[in-house]
Design a protein around this motif. Structure first.
Motif, PDB file in Angstrom:
ATOM      1  N   VAL A 143       0.851  -1.179   0.000  1.00  0.00           N
ATOM      2  CA  VAL A 143       0.000   0.000   0.000  1.00  0.00           C
ATOM      3  C   VAL A 143       0.888   1.230   0.000  1.00  0.00           C
ATOM      4  O   VAL A 143       1.750   1.368   0.859  1.00  0.00           O
ATOM      5  CB  VAL A 143      -0.927   0.009   1.240  1.00  0.00           C
TER       6      VAL A 143
ATOM      7  N   LEU B 282      -9.526   2.217   5.155  1.00  0.00           N
ATOM      8  CA  LEU B 282      -8.405   3.147   5.023  1.00  0.00           C
ATOM      9  C   LEU B 282      -8.705   4.318   5.948  1.00  0.00           C
ATOM     10  O   LEU B 282      -9.818   4.861   5.935  1.00  0.00           O
ATOM     11  CB  LEU B 282      -8.277   3.656   3.591  1.00  0.00           C
TER      12      LEU B 282
ATOM     13  N   ILE C  47      -8.526   5.024  -4.865  1.00  0.00           N
ATOM     14  CA  ILE C  47      -7.526   3.973  -4.708  1.00  0.00           C
ATOM     15  C   ILE C  47      -7.236   3.459  -6.115  1.00  0.00           C
ATOM     16  O   ILE C  47      -8.155   3.110  -6.862  1.00  0.00           O
ATOM     17  CB  ILE C  47      -8.039   2.806  -3.830  1.00  0.00           C
TER      18      ILE C  47
ATOM     19  N   VAL D 149     -14.851   1.252  -3.360  1.00  0.00           N
ATOM     20  CA  VAL D 149     -14.316   2.010  -2.222  1.00  0.00           C
ATOM     21  C   VAL D 149     -15.458   2.840  -1.651  1.00  0.00           C
ATOM     22  O   VAL D 149     -16.167   3.531  -2.388  1.00  0.00           O
ATOM     23  CB  VAL D 149     -13.146   2.922  -2.655  1.00  0.00           C
TER      24      VAL D 149
ATOM     25  N   LEU E 192     -12.953  -0.331   2.330  1.00  0.00           N
ATOM     26  CA  LEU E 192     -12.265  -0.847   1.143  1.00  0.00           C
ATOM     27  C   LEU E 192     -12.874  -2.184   0.735  1.00  0.00           C
ATOM     28  O   LEU E 192     -13.245  -2.987   1.599  1.00  0.00           O
ATOM     29  CB  LEU E 192     -10.776  -1.045   1.438  1.00  0.00           C
TER      30      LEU E 192
ATOM     31  N   TYR F 222      -0.991  -0.685  -4.366  1.00  0.00           N
ATOM     32  CA  TYR F 222      -2.103   0.252  -4.448  1.00  0.00           C
ATOM     33  C   TYR F 222      -1.635   1.644  -4.054  1.00  0.00           C
ATOM     34  O   TYR F 222      -0.805   1.798  -3.175  1.00  0.00           O
ATOM     35  CB  TYR F 222      -3.247  -0.186  -3.533  1.00  0.00           C
TER      36      TYR F 222
ATOM     37  N   VAL G  17      -3.047   5.500  -2.932  1.00  0.00           N
ATOM     38  CA  VAL G  17      -4.165   6.299  -2.438  1.00  0.00           C
ATOM     39  C   VAL G  17      -3.946   7.727  -2.905  1.00  0.00           C
ATOM     40  O   VAL G  17      -2.918   8.324  -2.615  1.00  0.00           O
ATOM     41  CB  VAL G  17      -4.239   6.256  -0.898  1.00  0.00           C
TER      42      VAL G  17
END
Length: 108
Positions: free
Chosen positions: A4, A41, A58, A69, A85, A93, A95
């Motif tokens: 992430v 998140l 995302i 999302v 999520l 991924y 953000v």
């Protein structure tokens, strides 16, 4: 394992900017590797953000938006944003978010 990454999507601001709602922390943490898909998140900011200004996306490693999302929500302090999520498969991924400070009106 999931990787992430947190990436800031900047909004142009006219004139000098002296204060912002700065991202202090996130869960999952920026650039972390997590063993399972996180359910939520969470982004923590230095000051309250204007709820009308919050955008959140995302993206997968192909820079394609992830469907499912949840809509970002603010806690009562206005400094914490959460979004549910979907189940995420192994990938990297990113953000992307934008916020505007509720305190000074400056974008970050």
């Amino acid at each position: 394992m999931l990787v992430v990454a947190i990436q800031l999507a900047l909004v142009a601001a006219p004139g000098p900017v002296r204060a912002h709602a700065i991202l202090l922390d996130a869960d999952p943490a920026p650039n972390s590797v997590v063993p399972t898909s996180p359910a939520t998140l969470t982004l923590y900011f230095s000051e309250a953000v204007d709820p009308r200004s919050v955008t959140l996306r995302i993206l997968d490693s192909e820079q394609e938006p992830i469907a499912g999302v949840g809509a970002p929500t603010l806690d009562t302090s206005g400094r914490v944003i959460r979004a549910s999520l979907p189940e995420l498969g192994p990938d990297t991924y990113t953000v992307e978010y934008t916020v505007v400070s509720a305190v000074d009106g400056h974008p970050n």
